[in-house]
Design a protein around this motif. Structure first.
Motif, short mmCIF file in Angstrom:
data_model
loop_
_atom_site.label_atom_id
_atom_site.label_comp_id
_atom_site.label_asym_id
_atom_site.label_seq_id
_atom_site.Cartn_x
_atom_site.Cartn_y
_atom_site.Cartn_z
N THR A 40 0.82 -1.20 0.00
CA THR A 40 0.00 0.00 0.00
C THR A 40 0.86 1.25 0.00
O THR A 40 1.99 1.25 0.50
CB THR A 40 -0.96 0.03 1.21
N GLU A 91 -3.73 -3.68 -5.28
CA GLU A 91 -5.12 -3.74 -4.84
C GLU A 91 -5.59 -5.19 -4.70
O GLU A 91 -6.31 -5.53 -3.76
CB GLU A 91 -6.02 -2.98 -5.81
N LEU A 92 -5.19 -6.05 -5.62
CA LEU A 92 -5.55 -7.46 -5.54
C LEU A 92 -5.01 -8.09 -4.27
O LEU A 92 -5.70 -8.86 -3.58
CB LEU A 92 -5.02 -8.22 -6.77
N ARG A 94 -4.17 -6.47 -1.46
CA ARG A 94 -4.85 -5.89 -0.30
C ARG A 94 -6.26 -6.47 -0.14
O ARG A 94 -6.69 -6.77 0.97
CB ARG A 94 -4.94 -4.37 -0.44
N ASP A 95 -6.98 -6.63 -1.24
CA ASP A 95 -8.34 -7.15 -1.17
C ASP A 95 -8.37 -8.57 -0.62
O ASP A 95 -9.39 -9.00 -0.04
CB ASP A 95 -9.00 -7.12 -2.55
N ASP A 96 -7.29 -9.31 -0.80
CA ASP A 96 -7.25 -10.70 -0.34
C ASP A 96 -6.83 -10.81 1.12
O ASP A 96 -6.88 -11.90 1.70
CB ASP A 96 -6.29 -11.50 -1.23
N SER A 128 -3.74 -2.27 6.71
CA SER A 128 -3.95 -3.46 5.90
C SER A 128 -3.76 -4.68 6.78
O SER A 128 -2.63 -4.97 7.21
CB SER A 128 -2.97 -3.49 4.72
N LYS A 166 -2.64 -16.01 0.47
CA LYS A 166 -3.34 -14.88 -0.15
C LYS A 166 -2.78 -14.67 -1.55
O LYS A 166 -1.79 -15.30 -1.93
CB LYS A 166 -3.17 -13.60 0.68
#
Length: 287
Positions: A40, A91-92, A94-96, A128, A166
């Motif tokens: 991030t 972003e992928l 972080r989203d996981d 995060s 992840k």
């Protein structure tokens, strides 16, 4: 010059806010600090606004990668944070992080540890969420004595009983993406065996051939013989060598500036970067 090129804030899994981090860095006598939160760039604005006079900020990130089933971290410096392909990959990852942390909580509960998702989410706050937050929940419950004690095969280490995977970048893709965004790549703590499996030196050589700029040599998880071997390997492969604290605030027992980077190496990193430039402090007052 005292230069620390690996630190974390509450934007990921540190305990200092970005503003507190830069103020603490100045108080510790540092001249240059890199903000390298996990996957991030969210802490950049706050750190820049609070940057004290006399302290220079290097923007960066620590990218989660995996190759041949082995997790590794890639430090990326001075890349363009708006470059779309690299931003999409961050972003992928972080989203996981949330489903991954929930998975670890579920596994711990199956093992009889009464940790809850609400507890982990409270500890993570706006950061995060990651394994250190789960580990801190275990410390709160008295299951382990410290965050580091949770990173063992019995609990949260790679492949451990409560480990959950992840989305992670292939490190060769990470190098390509960071370079396309004008940044510089350094393999973080490459032989930190206490964290779990590490990649063979042959893979480090392949990464060097793919454009890796450097390796982090002076780090709290590398003993003296390991540092000597890494320094020799860097010489063989033509890689830069860095030193850093990997500071996480109160979450780990390491001080800002505990290990530092040679000014000439820092100068070479800034010369190679085209995506962003170090930010000189102007006596910021941001909180």
């Amino acid at each position: 010059m005292r230069i620390d090129l690996h630190t974390h804030s509450t934007a990921s899994d540190g305990t200092d806010t970005p503003a507190e981090l830069v103020r603490n860095a100045a108080a510790a006598g540092l001249d240059v600090i890199a903000l390298t939160d996990h996957d991030t760039t969210r802490g950049y604005a706050e750190a820049t606004a609070a940057l004290p006079a006399g302290l220079t900020l290097v923007t960066g990130a620590e990218l989660s990668c995996r190759v041949d089933g082995i997790g590794l971290h890639m430090l990326a410096y001075l890349f363009d944070p708006e470059e779309p392909e690299l931003a999409r990959e961050r972003e992928l990852v972080r989203d996981d992080r949330v489903p991954r942390a929930r998975g670890m909580v579920a596994k711990l509960q199956e093992l009889g540890v009464p940790v809850t998702w609400e507890q982990v989410a409270r500890i993570a706050g706006d950061g995060s969420v990651g394994r250190p937050h789960v580990a801190e929940a275990m410390v709160e419950l008295g299951v382990v004595g410290s965050v580091s004690d949770a990173f063992v095969p019995e609990w949260l280490a790679d492949g451990g009983r409560a480990y959950a995977g992840k989305h992670e970048l292939d490190p060769f893709d990470a190098i390509r993406l960071v370079k396309a965004a004008g940044g510089v790549t350094v393999f973080a703590h490459p032989l930190a065996v206490k964290r779990g499996r590490v990649v063979p030196e042959a893979v480090i050589a392949e990464l060097a051939s793919a454009g890796l700029d450097g390796i982090e040599v002076d780090h709290t998880d590398h003993d003296a013989p390991t540092r000597a071997r890494l320094r020799a390997l860097a010489g063989e492969l033509g890689l830069l060598t860095t030193g850093s604290s990997d500071y996480h605030g109160g979450r780990k027992a390491v001080r800002l500036g505990e290990y530092t980077t040679d000014p000439e190496i820092y100068g070479e990193i800034t010369r190679r970067a085209t995506g962003a430039f170090p930010v000189p402090g102007a006596g910021g007052t941001g909180r």
